[in-house]
Design a protein around this motif. Sequence first.
Motif: not given
Length: 313
Positions: A79, A81, A84-85, A88-90, A92
């Motif tokens: 991501p 962003k 990032p949280r 947000d990597f789901s 990936n």
Amino acid sequence: MKRLKVFVAGATGVLGRVVVPELCARGHEVIGLARSDSNVDLLQKLGAEPVRCDLFAAKSLEAPMRGCDVVLHLATSIPFKRRPRLGDFSLNDRIRTEGTRNLLAAALRCGVKRFVQQSIALLHSGHREAWADEEGPLGDHPPYASAIEMERTVWQSHGLEGLSTVILRGGWFYGPTAIHTRRLFGALRRGMLPVMGSGENHWSLIHVDDMATACVAAAEAPAPSQLYLVVDDEPARVKDLFAHIARAQNRRPPLHAPAWLVSLLAGPLAREMLAASYRCRNRRIKRELSWKLAYPTYREGVAAVLQAWSEEA
Ligand SMILES: NC(=O)c1ccc[n+]([C@@H]2O[C@H](COP(=O)([O-])OP(=O)(O)OC[C@H]3O[C@@H](n4cnc5c(N)ncnc54)[C@H](OP(=O)(O)O)[C@@H]3O)[C@@H](O)[C@H]2O)c1
């Protein structure tokens, strides 16, 4: 050198766009995964045969993979962003887990002989001054759990149906076409990115062109090891790296900021990424695959990135 037929997932990414022409230049036949019409055109221009499929549509992978000698898994979805949280990597994470399983299953069914998996040297993060080689301990960071699972899946497939697998743990890579390189250089040019804390922590880096030659070497090698660290010769302390990038753009070195302030402004995940420390060696890949760096340190690499941008402008 035997002419190989190579299936590349992630052929249209920052890394893939360097790997594909390199493979073609060495006389190999390249099948590149494309998910859009514009990427079909791009891959044709790069010299590959584009195939429309998706890592999550397991069945779609088999037909184009038939007859291939090698599969390169370079797909990712990091991501971009500003704050990032973990969630947000789901996507990936899914590419690394389900995507890897699907590619491996297709490779095994199609009789592919070599599977090269791009991974991250960041897995060694957490050991500030200690050098790491391939057998060095791994850190324990939730954002990298999917990369560890991906590596395990690849390891488990080694030797099945005559498949040999190679994992390439790449350093933090940078290059003129990488968005995160533009962001980092831009933030340091504008004086918007501080060094967090003392900045004594190390990052192991790799120019994308050198990452690409490592991928090609892993595809071609007759009997490679199962795991290589792909990093340059000089892990950089973050304070030195940031100061160098700022100076190379005629700016002053950045100020330092405490971790709590970085966390407040950019979020805890950004803080964790800036705090990462991994100091990796590249002895095995140099020794076994005769791999040579075009950019042995960030100094040559940063100059090359700025040169490429100035030519573009
Ligand atoms: N950036 C770093 O510092 C760093 C360091 C070490 C290792 N790596 C690793 O290096 C590899 C390449 O990174 P990169 O910077 O080249 O990535 P990138 O520029 O973001 O490219 C990602 C590639 O993955 C493809 N992709 C995404 N989702 C897909 C899906 N569902 N099915 C098929 N393909 C899909 C993209 O295709 P579309 O063009 O269709 O979107 C694109 O070709 C990754 O494994 C990454 O984790 C990165």
